[in-house]
Design a protein around this motif. Structure first.
Motif, mmCIF file in Angstrom:
data_model
loop_
_atom_site.group_PDB
_atom_site.id
_atom_site.type_symbol
_atom_site.label_atom_id
_atom_site.label_comp_id
_atom_site.label_asym_id
_atom_site.label_seq_id
_atom_site.Cartn_x
_atom_site.Cartn_y
_atom_site.Cartn_z
ATOM 1 N N PHE A 20 0.860 -1.185 0.000
ATOM 2 C CA PHE A 20 0.000 0.000 0.000
ATOM 3 C C PHE A 20 0.892 1.229 0.000
ATOM 4 N N VAL A 60 -1.047 -1.091 -4.382
ATOM 5 C CA VAL A 60 -2.315 -0.367 -4.283
ATOM 6 C C VAL A 60 -1.973 1.040 -3.832
ATOM 7 N N ILE A 62 -3.214 4.190 -2.307
ATOM 8 C CA ILE A 62 -4.342 4.581 -1.461
ATOM 9 C C ILE A 62 -5.007 5.841 -1.997
ATOM 10 N N ILE A 79 -5.896 0.192 7.225
ATOM 11 C CA ILE A 79 -5.950 -0.732 6.094
ATOM 12 C C ILE A 79 -6.059 -2.150 6.628
ATOM 13 N N GLU A 81 -6.250 -6.122 5.396
ATOM 14 C CA GLU A 81 -6.109 -7.096 4.321
ATOM 15 C C GLU A 81 -6.800 -8.359 4.802
ATOM 16 N N TYR A 103 -8.985 -6.254 0.363
ATOM 17 C CA TYR A 103 -8.519 -5.263 1.314
ATOM 18 C C TYR A 103 -9.615 -4.223 1.514
ATOM 19 N N ILE A 105 -9.933 -0.165 2.944
ATOM 20 C CA ILE A 105 -9.314 1.064 3.415
ATOM 21 C C ILE A 105 -10.409 1.858 4.116
#
Length: 128
Positions: A20, A60, A62, A79, A81, A103, A105
């Motif tokens: 991330f 990824v 954010i 975050i 997962e 995942y 967020i």
């Protein structure tokens, strides 16, 4: 029986890595922002193959995820997962050849939509 146990072990514990990151296109902070009062959750998935070997890792961003969700920034970011039961079942049924990973967020946003998002949701004008 040992082979089945080994396959199950690979299917459940494959080597999947999601990194991330942020490229600073919108503000992302782990600290609180008093202007951010709306709690938001952004859910995503990445796909791995061959016991998590291909691709070696996923990135990824954010801030791009936040931007795609239509927010101008996020604070108090957490975050998660996760592997849900469906993902584990799919990994098991495909003998680890396909391994989806999810995942989430979460954080707080101001609730302000980005200007390009506002254009998409605005009613058509009657200008001639």
């Amino acid at each position: 029986m040992k082979i089945l146990s080994l396959i199950l072990l690979f299917a459940v514990t494959g080597c999947t890595t999601i990194h991330f990151r942020s490229n600073n296109s919108v503000p992302v902070s782990f600290e609180g922002n008093p202007k951010h009062q709306k709690e938001v959750s952004i859910i995503g998935h990445r796909h791995f193959y061959f016991w998590g070997v291909e691709p070696d890792e996923h990135e990824v961003f954010i801030d791009e995820e936040v931007r795609e969700a239509g927010y101008d920034g996020i604070s108090k970011v957490i975050i998660y997962e996760h592997k849900n039961p469906q993902d584990i079942l799919i990994s098991f049924l495909t003998l680890g050849l396909y391994m989806p990973r999810g995942y989430t967020i979460t954080g707080f946003a101001s609730g302000n939509m980005l200007p390009e998002e506002l254009e998409d949701t605005a009613p058509p004008s009657n200008k001639k």
